[in-house]
Design an enzyme around this catalytic site. Structure first.
Site, short mmCIF file in Angstrom:
data_model
loop_
_atom_site.label_atom_id
_atom_site.label_comp_id
_atom_site.label_asym_id
_atom_site.label_seq_id
_atom_site.Cartn_x
_atom_site.Cartn_y
_atom_site.Cartn_z
CG ASN A 6 -1.86 1.12 1.31
OD1 ASN A 6 -1.80 2.05 0.51
ND2 ASN A 6 -2.76 1.06 2.26
NE ARG A 98 -6.10 1.76 -0.35
CZ ARG A 98 -6.15 2.88 0.35
NH1 ARG A 98 -5.09 3.31 0.99
NH2 ARG A 98 -7.26 3.56 0.41
CG HIS A 187 -12.63 3.82 2.79
ND1 HIS A 187 -13.32 4.86 3.35
CD2 HIS A 187 -11.32 4.03 3.10
CE1 HIS A 187 -12.47 5.67 3.97
NE2 HIS A 187 -11.25 5.18 3.82
NE ARG A 248 -9.91 13.21 2.61
CZ ARG A 248 -9.66 11.90 2.70
NH1 ARG A 248 -10.58 11.06 3.16
NH2 ARG A 248 -8.50 11.43 2.31
CG ASP A 289 -6.81 9.71 18.48
OD1 ASP A 289 -7.77 9.10 19.02
OD2 ASP A 289 -5.74 9.17 18.22
CG MET A 290 -13.85 8.97 18.56
SD MET A 290 -14.74 10.55 18.45
CE MET A 290 -15.24 10.61 16.74
NE ARG A 291 -6.86 6.57 20.24
CZ ARG A 291 -5.94 5.93 19.55
NH1 ARG A 291 -5.41 4.84 20.04
NH2 ARG A 291 -5.55 6.35 18.37
CD GLU A 340 -11.68 -2.43 13.15
OE1 GLU A 340 -10.69 -2.79 13.82
OE2 GLU A 340 -11.66 -2.36 11.92
CD GLU A 391 -8.79 -0.84 3.97
OE1 GLU A 391 -8.36 -0.44 5.06
OE2 GLU A 391 -9.06 -0.09 3.03
P1 ADP Z 1 -6.91 5.36 8.59
O1 ADP Z 1 -8.03 6.06 7.89
O2 ADP Z 1 -5.71 6.23 8.78
O3 ADP Z 1 -6.61 3.96 8.09
P2 ADP Z 1 -7.78 4.03 11.02
O4 ADP Z 1 -8.86 3.16 10.51
O5 ADP Z 1 -6.54 3.41 11.53
O6 ADP Z 1 -7.46 5.23 10.05
O7 ADP Z 1 -8.42 4.91 12.21
C1 ADP Z 1 -7.66 5.86 12.89
C2 ADP Z 1 -8.57 6.58 13.89
O8 ADP Z 1 -9.19 5.62 14.74
C3 ADP Z 1 -7.82 7.51 14.84
O9 ADP Z 1 -7.69 8.80 14.29
C4 ADP Z 1 -8.74 7.54 16.05
O10 ADP Z 1 -9.67 8.58 15.92
C5 ADP Z 1 -9.48 6.23 15.99
N1 ADP Z 1 -9.13 5.30 17.05
C6 ADP Z 1 -8.12 4.40 17.06
N2 ADP Z 1 -8.10 3.72 18.22
C7 ADP Z 1 -9.14 4.18 18.96
C8 ADP Z 1 -9.66 3.89 20.25
N3 ADP Z 1 -9.12 2.95 21.03
N4 ADP Z 1 -10.74 4.57 20.67
C9 ADP Z 1 -11.30 5.52 19.88
N5 ADP Z 1 -10.86 5.84 18.67
C10 ADP Z 1 -9.80 5.19 18.20
#
Ligand code: ADP
Length: 405
Positions: A6, A98, A187, A248, A289-291, A340, A391
């Site tokens: 990728n 990819r 995706h 975005r 980052d959702m965390r 997830e 993927e």
């Molecule tokens: P990409 O689009 O870069 O492939 P991913 O599918 O890896 O992205 O998702 C990345 C995002 O997932 C991070 O920006 C974060 O917001 C979120 N994330 C990852 N781990 C967690 C977690 N444990 N709890 C909440 N959000 C998470």
């Protein structure tokens, strides 16, 4: 074995998988032998992280300048060779790439020859950020192993089944066609994998189930999958359309762009950067980052809370829209980093949708696991599921199926 590559503009992610052709029936299982990542290609601080899963060895990290994709791939080849998994191995059956944009031509994985490569290049104007890096990865890999089948697996392919009324924008047809402007979606490899896995979790054949897939990573997209075929998806000509994402904006009145140019004096590139890199969650609250956003909400941060609410509101709109598009929904599947891992996102996205047959069981939703699982209570008419996406495995399976056919 299949090596999955990728290639991004400054990075290469890779996985070497053993496809276990003798595992009997169905798609080959795919055991990961090695995984890794080269980052910051072209900078002095390039970094290669390699984990040799086959030997159970520790992750190896090396830092130092890696000039370009060719140097990156050679470094990857050397790491693999050190584990006895070199690219010259006769067991290597294919390299799966990819490729982000396959336009309308590529509806399935395709063995790459000069004509295919030329067609991928012809699509650069509709995928200027992605296809050039994919092309570089392909060229480099072909130079290293010219005799080996190289397979392109397209992010857009799964969406080529969308009916014309879902794919076409309501703009002047001649202009749209002259510039290949339509909704392609992205995706797709993930939407394909997750919708199939959802059917498996429900104990049904993919042809029997209708699924709404919510791929919520840093980039995010929704798709409506009817009996295994994509009938609508939220990303469009580019990955900018649709859901609120990490950086975005997703859906926006296109007049905002004229306004920014006419009134705010922004250039074309300024607007591009604003909407693709400085919008979404990061634009709304400074974090993508959702965390971190959840942590701030727990501390009473109102900007973070509003960003979360806007994100959820958009998700709900797509769940509603795709329920109407599908007519009957059997499952809503959450996947990718946010989908997830972020239980509060899943709970909020489905809250209040009981009339639509959707509900979340708090205890099931709180479970942390890498396995596909249901999070809906038994009484719910529509299943809610968490399906970890893969993927790389999907690309390896598609490439392997093609070259071993
Ligand atoms: P990409 O689009 O870069 O492939 P991913 O599918 O890896 O992205 O998702 C990345 C995002 O997932 C991070 O920006 C974060 O917001 C979120 N994330 C990852 N781990 C967690 C977690 N444990 N709890 C909440 N959000 C998470």
């Amino acid at each position: 074995r299949v090596l999955v590559l990728n290639s991004g503009s400054s990075s290469v992610k890779y996985q070497l998988l053993d496809m276990n052709p003798d595992s009997g029936g169905g798609p080959a299982a795919g055991t990961r032998l090695a995984v890794g990542l080269v980052e910051r290609i072209g900078e002095d601080t390039s970094r290669l992280a390699h984990t040799p899963l086959a030997t159970g060895g520790d992750k190896r990290e090396t830092e130092g300048p890696i000039a370009d994709h060719e140097a990156a791939l050679k470094a990857v080849a050397a790491e693999l060779a050190a584990d006895g998994l070199g690219l010259d191995s006769p067991e290597l059956a294919a390299i799966g790439h990819r490729v982000v944009h396959g336009g309308l031509k590529f509806t399935a994985p395709t063995v790459i020859d000069d004509a295919v490569l030329a067609e991928i290049e012809r699509l650069v104007p509709v995928a200027p950020l992605h296809n050039p890096a994919n092309i570089t990865g392909i060229r480099t890999a072909r130079a290293l192993r010219p005799d080996l089948p190289q397979v392109a697996v397209f992010d857009t392919a799964f969406h080529t089944t969308m009916p014309e009324y879902a794919a076409r924008y309501a703009i002047d047809v001649a202009t749209a066609d002259a510039h290949r402007i339509r909704r392609y979606g992205f995706h797709g490899t993930s939407h394909a994998y997750v919708s199939r896995k959802t059917a498996e979790l429900l104990g049904k054949d993919p042809s029997e189930v209708n699924v709404i897939v919510l791929h919520l990573g840093n980039g995010a997209s929704a798709s409506a999958v009817a009996g295994g075929r994509c009938v609508d998806t939220s990303m469009g000509l580019t990955p900018l359309e649709g859901l609120v994402m990490g950086t975005r904006s997703g859906d926006i009145d296109p007049a905002v762009t004229f306004h920014l140019k006419r009134v705010a004096g922004m250039s074309e590139d300024d607007v591009d950067v604003l909407l693709n890199k400085k919008s979404g969650l990061v634009g709304l609250c400074g974090d993508n980052d959702m965390r971190e956003i959840r942590r701030r909400i727990d501390e009473g941060d109102e900007r973070a809370e509003l960003a979360f609410d806007i994100y959820i509101h958009r998700l709900k709109k797509y769940i509603g829209a795709y329920t109407a598009v599908l007519g009957r929904v059997d499952a809503v599947a959450f996947t990718a980093g946010v989908g997830e891992n972020a239980a509060p996102v899943r709970a909020a996205a489905l809250a209040g949708l009981e009339e639509m047959g959707l509900a979340v069981d708090a205890d099931l939703n709180a479970v942390r696991s890498g396995e596909p699982r249901l999070i809906s209570p038994e009484y719910a008419r529509v299943a809610a599921a968490v399906i970890p996406t893969d993927e790389e495995l999907e690309i390896a399976q598609q490439a392997y199926a093609l070259v071993s056919a």
